[in-house]
Design a protein around this motif. Structure first.
Motif, mmCIF file in Angstrom:
data_model
loop_
_atom_site.group_PDB
_atom_site.id
_atom_site.type_symbol
_atom_site.label_atom_id
_atom_site.label_comp_id
_atom_site.label_asym_id
_atom_site.label_seq_id
_atom_site.Cartn_x
_atom_site.Cartn_y
_atom_site.Cartn_z
ATOM 1 N N ARG A 133 12.548 3.818 0.816
ATOM 2 C CA ARG A 133 11.275 4.147 0.162
ATOM 3 C C ARG A 133 10.153 3.353 0.829
ATOM 4 N NH1 ARG A 133 12.744 2.692 -4.344
ATOM 5 N NH2 ARG A 133 11.811 0.643 -4.458
ATOM 6 N N VAL A 134 9.044 4.026 1.096
ATOM 7 C CA VAL A 134 7.910 3.377 1.757
ATOM 8 C C VAL A 134 7.120 2.551 0.751
ATOM 9 C CG1 VAL A 134 5.824 3.722 3.110
ATOM 10 C CG2 VAL A 134 7.726 5.333 3.344
ATOM 11 N N GLU A 135 6.894 1.285 1.102
ATOM 12 C CA GLU A 135 6.046 0.425 0.276
ATOM 13 C C GLU A 135 5.013 -0.276 1.149
ATOM 14 O OE1 GLU A 135 9.041 -0.420 -3.481
ATOM 15 O OE2 GLU A 135 8.310 -2.127 -2.292
ATOM 16 N N GLY A 143 3.293 -1.852 -3.253
ATOM 17 C CA GLY A 143 3.184 -0.616 -4.016
ATOM 18 C C GLY A 143 3.707 0.553 -3.205
ATOM 19 N N THR A 144 3.954 1.668 -3.854
ATOM 20 C CA THR A 144 4.551 2.825 -3.187
ATOM 21 C C THR A 144 3.488 3.779 -2.632
ATOM 22 O OG1 THR A 144 4.692 4.066 -5.258
ATOM 23 C CG2 THR A 144 6.563 2.660 -4.693
ATOM 24 N N SER A 182 2.402 -0.481 -8.748
ATOM 25 C CA SER A 182 1.287 0.357 -8.288
ATOM 26 C C SER A 182 1.729 1.446 -7.316
ATOM 27 C CB SER A 182 0.237 -0.509 -7.599
ATOM 28 O OG SER A 182 -0.256 -1.508 -8.467
ATOM 29 N N ILE A 183 0.988 2.544 -7.327
ATOM 30 C CA ILE A 183 1.061 3.554 -6.263
ATOM 31 C C ILE A 183 -0.214 3.371 -5.454
ATOM 32 C CG2 ILE A 183 1.120 6.020 -5.722
ATOM 33 C CD1 ILE A 183 2.556 6.438 -8.408
ATOM 34 N N LEU A 184 -0.066 2.913 -4.216
ATOM 35 C CA LEU A 184 -1.229 2.449 -3.459
ATOM 36 C C LEU A 184 -1.856 3.500 -2.555
ATOM 37 C CD1 LEU A 184 -0.133 -1.178 -2.505
ATOM 38 C CD2 LEU A 184 -1.746 -0.461 -4.268
ATOM 39 N N LEU A 185 -1.072 4.476 -2.107
ATOM 40 C CA LEU A 185 -1.619 5.481 -1.202
ATOM 41 C C LEU A 185 -1.231 6.892 -1.623
ATOM 42 C CD1 LEU A 185 -0.979 3.915 2.361
ATOM 43 C CD2 LEU A 185 -3.166 4.072 1.157
ATOM 44 N N ASP A 213 8.111 9.477 -9.438
ATOM 45 C CA ASP A 213 9.063 10.516 -9.045
ATOM 46 C C ASP A 213 8.618 11.216 -7.762
ATOM 47 O OD1 ASP A 213 6.891 11.543 -10.586
ATOM 48 O OD2 ASP A 213 7.966 13.420 -10.840
ATOM 49 N N GLU A 214 7.407 10.890 -7.282
ATOM 50 C CA GLU A 214 6.879 11.461 -6.037
ATOM 51 C C GLU A 214 6.807 10.414 -4.922
ATOM 52 O OE1 GLU A 214 3.399 14.347 -6.909
ATOM 53 O OE2 GLU A 214 3.466 12.977 -8.631
ATOM 54 N N ASP A 215 7.510 9.301 -5.062
ATOM 55 C CA ASP A 215 7.465 8.256 -4.037
ATOM 56 C C ASP A 215 7.982 8.784 -2.694
ATOM 57 O OD1 ASP A 215 6.398 6.344 -5.695
ATOM 58 O OD2 ASP A 215 8.312 5.392 -6.165
ATOM 59 N N ALA A 216 7.218 8.489 -1.627
ATOM 60 C CA ALA A 216 7.566 8.935 -0.274
ATOM 61 C C ALA A 216 8.603 8.014 0.366
ATOM 62 C CB ALA A 216 6.313 8.971 0.597
#
Length: 342
Positions: A133-135, A143-144, A182-185, A213-216
């Motif tokens: 998972r990209v963070e 954050g993701t 957090s979701i950062l981007l 649920d949409e984490d890249a």
């Protein structure tokens, strides 16, 4: 006396780079490894594009400054490079234009330095450091990244930033599990050539309309196992080119095989500059599959598999056309410097 060698990830190869005498591993005097020893870089023409290559090679994110005049103190020993002129996309300082290794009229009072932002991206909860998972790191926390518009070009930037070779997949929908915090981007739109994910166009830090649920995610080619090798030559830095694909090693056809392709191969193996690109099975015919044909590298790619080609397994060749290469790699072996080892 017997010498037993094991090739491991921490082995320093020709063209390796480090930052020393700074406050951390991502800031300091630039030093390059060649001919068995570390040497400095002269600050003539040294600029942010050159520092960008160093920062990316070390997985240190964006280059912030390119100090000159021995900003982090004077080095000692050799001065390996002068008049370095990078485009910013090279995989190594040795891939940049320069006056040549060891050619200079500088003193250590002109030692070049780099200040990098530090690691700004990571891959987590995957099978290895090059998949997950990209963070992104911002303001003291990770954050993701939302998967809206997430594509292979975006993944390519992440893989290169982490020195993980080419991207193979850009999974959506929390493929490696949901993150927290957090979701950062969101709406990331990379061109593919950026040095860091934070350089890509996006909706802005913290602006999103997503859930975890949409984490890249990203899967990169390099997972600690080399995907290229040179065989049947006099050493590990000279021989027939072979590529690992679908569980087996295959050869490369010599159609359009040239010095630029060889340069990418040598750099990927940590074997320094390419000396010669051979065709016509110079190092003997391989067996089994022919993995690549019609390679057209620019010379700045990180991996042979990043170069344009006709597709894995697509070819019109026989093994009498197997490509080969001789690189200028060096390493200190049992107290002496020898050509061609990694």
């Amino acid at each position: 006396i017997f010498c037993i060698f094991e090739v491991i990830a921490s082995t320093v190869s020709a063209g390796g780079v480090r930052l020393v005498d700074g406050p951390n591993n991502c800031s300091g005097r630039v030093e390059v490894y060649y001919a068995g020893q570390w040497g400095t870089v002269c600050d003539d023409d040294w600029d942010l594009l050159d520092a960008k290559v160093v920062c990316r090679a070390l997985g240190c994110g964006v280059a912030l400054e390119a100090p000159d005049q021995a900003h982090f103190g004077q080095g000692r020993g050799e001065i390996w490079l002068k008049d370095v002129q990078c485009s910013g996309n090279e995989g190594s300082l040795l891939g940049c234009s320069s006056d040549g290794l060891g050619s200079h009229n500088c003193g250590h009072s002109e030692d070049a330095a780099a200040i990098c932002e530090g690691q700004s991206v990571r891959l987590v909860d995957g099978p290895n450091r090059c998949s997950g998972r990209v963070e992104v790191y911002q303001d003291g926390s990770w954050g993701t990244v939302c998967d809206d518009n997430w594509a292979l070009l975006d993944a390519q930037v992440v893989c290169r930033e982490l020195s993980c070779g080419p991207a193979t997949e850009a999974p959506h929908q929390a493929h490696f599990g949901e993150g927290s915090g957090s979701i950062l981007l969101d709406d990331v739109a990379c061109m593919g050539s950026e040095g860091s994910l934070l350089e890509c166009s996006s909706g802005g830090i913290g602006n999103h309309d997503c859930g975890h649920d949409e984490d890249a995610s990203v899967t990169c080619m390099m997972d600690g196992i080399s995907r290229v090798r040179l065989v049947n030559g006099p050493n590990n830095c000279s021989g027939r080119v072979e590529v690992f694909d679908s569980g087996q090693w295959g050869t490369v056809c010599d159609d359009d095989w040239d010095q630029r392709d060889a340069q990418v191969m040598c750099r990927e193996l940590g074997c320094g500059e390419a000396l010669e690109a051979f065709g016509s099975a110079r190092f003997g015919k391989g067996s089994g599959s022919i993995s690549l044909d019609d390679l057209a590298c620019s010379g700045s790619e990180v991996s042979l598999l990043q170069c344009p080609h006709s597709g894995l397994g697509n070819h019109d060749c026989g093994h009498h056309e197997d490509a080969g290469v001789t690189c200028a790699g060096e390493i200190n072996v049992c107290g002496r410097t020898e050509q061609g080892f990694i």
